[in-house]
Write an enzyme that holds these catalytic residues in place. Sequence first.
Site, short mmCIF file in Angstrom:
data_model
loop_
_atom_site.label_atom_id
_atom_site.label_comp_id
_atom_site.label_asym_id
_atom_site.label_seq_id
_atom_site.Cartn_x
_atom_site.Cartn_y
_atom_site.Cartn_z
N TRP A 81 14.51 -33.60 3.39
CA TRP A 81 15.25 -32.68 2.53
C TRP A 81 16.66 -32.53 3.07
CZ3 TRP A 81 15.54 -26.86 3.20
CH2 TRP A 81 16.10 -26.24 2.06
N ASP A 131 7.07 -27.73 8.00
CA ASP A 131 7.75 -27.15 6.83
C ASP A 131 6.77 -27.28 5.66
OD1 ASP A 131 9.38 -26.29 4.81
OD2 ASP A 131 10.94 -27.80 5.09
N LYS A 169 7.84 -22.58 -4.90
CA LYS A 169 7.24 -23.54 -5.81
C LYS A 169 5.84 -23.11 -6.26
CE LYS A 169 10.69 -26.50 -5.22
NZ LYS A 169 11.43 -25.88 -4.12
#
Length: 419
Positions: free
Chosen positions: A150, A231, A268
Amino acid sequence: MISSVVRAPLFRHAVGIRAQSTWTQVKMGPPDAILGITEAFKRDTDPRKMNLGVGAYRTDAGSPFVLDSVTRAENQLLHEKLDKEYLPITGLPQFTRAAAQLAYGSSSPVLDRLAITQSISGTGALRIGGAFVQRFCEGTPTVYVPAPSWGNHKAVFGDCGLNVKPYRYYDAKTRGLDLDGMLEDLSNLPRGQIVLLHACAHNPTGVDPTPDQWARIQSVVEENGHVAFFDMAYQGFATGDTDRDAHALRTFVEAGRAPVVLAQSFAKNMGLYGERVGTFSVVGASRDERARLESQLKILVRPMYSNPPVHGARIAARVLTDPELRSLWLTEVKLMADRIIGMRVALRTRLEKLGSSVAWNHITDQIGMFCFTGLTAAQVDRLAQEFHIYLTRDGRVSMAGITSANVDYLAESIHAVTQ
């Protein structure tokens, strides 16, 4: 008279000061890549246009999705007319406790020695984690992130004063995992480094290790004394099963042979993008260590933002702790995951039916919100210029932007630029 004579020169001097701004030397920063895609998409007037750059879930009608479980929880909270007082520095206890159980497992033995704090979603969790390892790991710590990762990982950790370096992860030839390269790189690092691991639904590639591959990765991390920094932004969003998506984290923790920290987000999997709900946690060795770790997390958070926002945390806590709402939420998480999996199958099937000479099995081999298509920057540019389809120039597609109404047009367009 005296007053006007004195004031006039002072006024002229003030104007001169303002003309020479203190910030003249500040240069224009580069535009955000995703923002640029969105702006180009908005300017496009073609009715066929598609925005496949933004990492947010959309329904099959292409609309944002507010989960029914979230709406019901919010309505309950509004009816209760709760106050707006400050939260403790580490956040809403009901939320952090429920979030920890979701991540580590409700019966995990580490829960009573887990230091956890609410964070400003996943990015904020990473920032707290970066500050924590910067302060308490020896020397000038280096965080090793997968290549690619990311885009914000490097910026977040760099701004914490950490060195950020890559390890091999994605194999462009197979469009899958470069396991041998990854293991070799992690084995050759100096002992005791910080290794960032995507718990599931790797962003941007969609390439996740299998359970057997995770076991080999875990062995290398443990043997070399590395810190496993997980993560987890997509728990439940990858496979539709929150327990299955937490497999890697839980196996590391259950083994207990490597230090583990976790950045966790509910953007999300609950659709709480703008509420900024997350946690950062550290697995301690004992309850006494947990107390010491929590004391230091408070010291880190206090000058950052004092304490976190309350509304989103209350929503997440209610969803996670109310049996009816939790059951509904798990159903909705699976619905979102299944829709994305279905779009993967549909896109691959249509490309293959068009007689493409390119192998597209990686579309369904990958998982989660993103697909690393293998499209070149030139092919991505053609998609935008000729077909009004917008995605990042590394070929990353947000699968959530694909619908049953536009998947045929997308397949035909990709086929046209890859012939």
